[in-house]
Design an enzyme around this catalytic site. Sequence first.
Site, short mmCIF file in Angstrom:
data_model
loop_
_atom_site.label_atom_id
_atom_site.label_comp_id
_atom_site.label_asym_id
_atom_site.label_seq_id
_atom_site.Cartn_x
_atom_site.Cartn_y
_atom_site.Cartn_z
N SER A 144 2.37 -0.91 9.58
CA SER A 144 3.31 -1.53 10.51
C SER A 144 4.71 -0.96 10.35
O SER A 144 5.58 -1.21 11.18
CB SER A 144 3.34 -3.05 10.32
OG SER A 144 3.59 -3.36 8.98
N HIS A 157 -2.13 0.08 15.30
CA HIS A 157 -1.38 -1.05 14.73
C HIS A 157 -1.78 -2.36 15.38
O HIS A 157 -1.40 -2.64 16.51
CB HIS A 157 0.13 -0.79 14.89
CG HIS A 157 0.98 -1.86 14.27
ND1 HIS A 157 2.23 -2.19 14.74
CD2 HIS A 157 0.75 -2.68 13.22
CE1 HIS A 157 2.73 -3.16 14.01
NE2 HIS A 157 1.86 -3.49 13.09
N GLU A 179 -0.83 -1.27 19.08
CA GLU A 179 0.06 -0.13 19.32
C GLU A 179 -0.68 1.12 18.84
O GLU A 179 -1.05 1.22 17.66
CB GLU A 179 1.37 -0.29 18.55
CG GLU A 179 2.25 -1.42 19.07
CD GLU A 179 3.54 -1.61 18.30
OE1 GLU A 179 4.45 -2.27 18.83
OE2 GLU A 179 3.64 -1.13 17.14
N ASN A 230 8.13 -4.25 16.47
CA ASN A 230 9.01 -4.54 15.33
C ASN A 230 10.42 -4.02 15.53
O ASN A 230 11.33 -4.41 14.82
CB ASN A 230 8.41 -4.00 14.03
CG ASN A 230 7.34 -4.93 13.49
OD1 ASN A 230 7.31 -6.12 13.84
ND2 ASN A 230 6.45 -4.42 12.67
P1 NAI Z 1 -4.11 -7.60 2.21
O1 NAI Z 1 -3.42 -7.58 0.91
O2 NAI Z 1 -4.64 -8.89 2.73
O3 NAI Z 1 -5.35 -6.59 2.16
C1 NAI Z 1 -5.26 -5.29 1.64
C2 NAI Z 1 -6.62 -4.94 1.02
O4 NAI Z 1 -6.63 -3.55 0.73
C3 NAI Z 1 -6.88 -5.69 -0.27
O5 NAI Z 1 -8.15 -6.31 -0.20
C4 NAI Z 1 -6.85 -4.57 -1.32
O6 NAI Z 1 -7.77 -4.80 -2.38
C5 NAI Z 1 -7.24 -3.37 -0.54
N1 NAI Z 1 -6.73 -2.11 -1.06
C6 NAI Z 1 -5.52 -1.85 -1.59
N2 NAI Z 1 -5.43 -0.54 -1.92
C7 NAI Z 1 -6.61 0.02 -1.59
C8 NAI Z 1 -7.11 1.36 -1.66
N3 NAI Z 1 -6.36 2.34 -2.12
N4 NAI Z 1 -8.37 1.58 -1.21
C9 NAI Z 1 -9.11 0.59 -0.73
N5 NAI Z 1 -8.69 -0.69 -0.64
C10 NAI Z 1 -7.45 -0.96 -1.06
O7 NAI Z 1 -3.10 -6.93 3.25
P2 NAI Z 1 -3.09 -7.05 4.86
O8 NAI Z 1 -2.19 -8.14 5.26
O9 NAI Z 1 -4.50 -7.07 5.32
O10 NAI Z 1 -2.38 -5.68 5.29
C11 NAI Z 1 -3.02 -4.46 5.16
C12 NAI Z 1 -2.28 -3.38 5.93
O11 NAI Z 1 -2.12 -3.78 7.29
C13 NAI Z 1 -0.88 -3.02 5.45
O12 NAI Z 1 -0.71 -1.63 5.57
C14 NAI Z 1 0.02 -3.72 6.38
O13 NAI Z 1 1.26 -3.13 6.56
C15 NAI Z 1 -0.77 -3.64 7.68
N6 NAI Z 1 -0.41 -4.70 8.60
C16 NAI Z 1 -0.29 -5.99 8.16
C17 NAI Z 1 0.05 -7.01 9.03
C18 NAI Z 1 0.18 -8.42 8.54
O14 NAI Z 1 0.74 -9.24 9.29
N7 NAI Z 1 -0.31 -8.75 7.37
C19 NAI Z 1 0.29 -6.74 10.45
C20 NAI Z 1 0.08 -5.38 10.83
C21 NAI Z 1 -0.23 -4.42 9.92
#
Ligand code: NAI
Length: 518
Positions: free
Chosen positions: A124, A145, A157, A195
């Site tokens: 994001s 996105h 996006e 954003n």
């Molecule tokens: P989250 O913390 O809920 O999930 C991330 C997951 O990725 C975790 O289960 C973790 O164990 C896993 N992980 C971390 N490093 C890893 C790797 N190297 N290889 C494989 N798995 C790995 O986070 P969330 O909220 O799901 O966000 C994930 C991504 O999505 C981020 O890049 C964030 O910027 C993007 N994003 C998040 C939004 C939100 O509102 N939370 C909205 C739009 C995008």
Amino acid sequence: MSKALAAGSVVAVIGSGAMGSGIAQVAAASGYRVRLYDARAGQVDKAIADLGKVYGSLVEKGRMTGEAAAAARANLLPAASLDEVADAALVVEAIVEDLGAKRALFQSLEAIVGADTILATNTSSISVTAIGAPLQRPQRLVGMHFFNPVPLMALVEVVSGLATERAVADVVFDTALAWGKNPVHAKSTPGFIVNRVARPFYAEALRLLNEQAADPATLDAVLREGGGFRMGPFELMDLIGHDVNFSVTSSVHAAYFGDPRYTPSVIQQELVNAGFLGRKSGRGFYHYGPDAVRPVAATEPAAERPEWVSISIEPGLKQAVTDGLEARLRKAGFEVSHRKPLPHAGEREAPAFHTNGAAVFLTDGRSATERARANQHPDTVLFDLVGDWDKASRIAVARADQCSEKAYQAVVGMFQAAGFAVTRIDDVPGMAVMRTVAMLANEAADAVNQGVCSAAGVDIAMQKGVNYPRGPLAWAEAIGLAQVVGVLEHLAQTYGEDRYRVSPLLRRHLANGKRFHV
Ligand code: NAI
């Protein structure tokens, strides 16, 4: 013809947290086979088990058939190692928001997947160009996105970095469509579309609070019940979390080399310093928890209904604005008399309304006090923009310092008779809804002017990504570009800040009379 990946194709989702699970849920329900991978042991099994429950509850609510749920569930496949995603046609990454981690992941994937596999990142805030830079074939990396919660938010996006091939972005765009989403193309620039363009929704509210225009509950009510926004800016910031919101603002500000358009607020910084992060910490602008008492918006007590109302059409002011209010006044039984748009003796401008000696104007970005002086008419009251004249239940007014109590009460009585709760905010330039919408439109116009997205794209993005009642550009056209540009120019004059500079594209459309999009 759709370029979407065929149903049944394999989509790998890397990172099975909140976002990855949501993406998997949507793709599997659309008939794609989804391989889920996560670095954390047990996370994939948990995600798949949770999604099984989600599909089950959708069946219970009658939003999915049992058959469709079983098919979707069968489409969710665990991957124990990255090597198991080798057959993916598309990989969507949703791991930690860290450039190094994302680069390393995609470099590993390049050695595993086929030459035609599309690589997509759900970042994001990180430059898609930067994530793709170390890849052997950066042209196949694109931003995809999604918004949280993925199954409910329609916007995607589709973000192209400098090296991204258009054909790759097109496939991802059409695939998002096949998943029932509303995709929009965007260029990889800080904040992408939403954003970036949403910044003024928070920033103008914070400035209004900083200048003591009103308290958060009052400003929230004005934006919600007057402006038509689903949530007010303060309650929304409390929901997002001030740590997250402050960090997005700060990163967009830094990424644009300190452009004052995006300057963060000290109020937000202090909330973060205090650990008052919003809902999740029990306190932000509001208090949460079982004993918390929600403050009520300031509302004027009942005032006497004025005897008469007279309307004139201000030059440059879209009739839609005065028509909407006139319709409500007529419905309230007022005899509304039209008069020529000539000012009264001593006045230089014709107000939109006149009642019992009070001149009532739509805000044009100057304060009521300033306009009272310019027109030599002390009894001046301004009203704020309203999103939808048929539906709005609240209107904000601002009273000139010179205005008499009698004249002010007549205006309050007029709006109350027309069915509005009337909120007085302090006499700040541009008021609340007008200032917010003008700045949203200005930012949207700049994003279009700089090739970040199309005019249709930005309007869809703000409606589908953050639930705005209207696209900012279509909204600006409904108000009238002359009015919007005037508001911005007056704000720029008052504050002397580059923050309020008018987008060249707004000026251009004002001059050429063309619509942003039809
Ligand atoms: P989250 O913390 O809920 O999930 C991330 C997951 O990725 C975790 O289960 C973790 O164990 C896993 N992980 C971390 N490093 C890893 C790797 N190297 N290889 C494989 N798995 C790995 O986070 P969330 O909220 O799901 O966000 C994930 C991504 O999505 C981020 O890049 C964030 O910027 C993007 N994003 C998040 C939004 C939100 O509102 N939370 C909205 C739009 C995008």
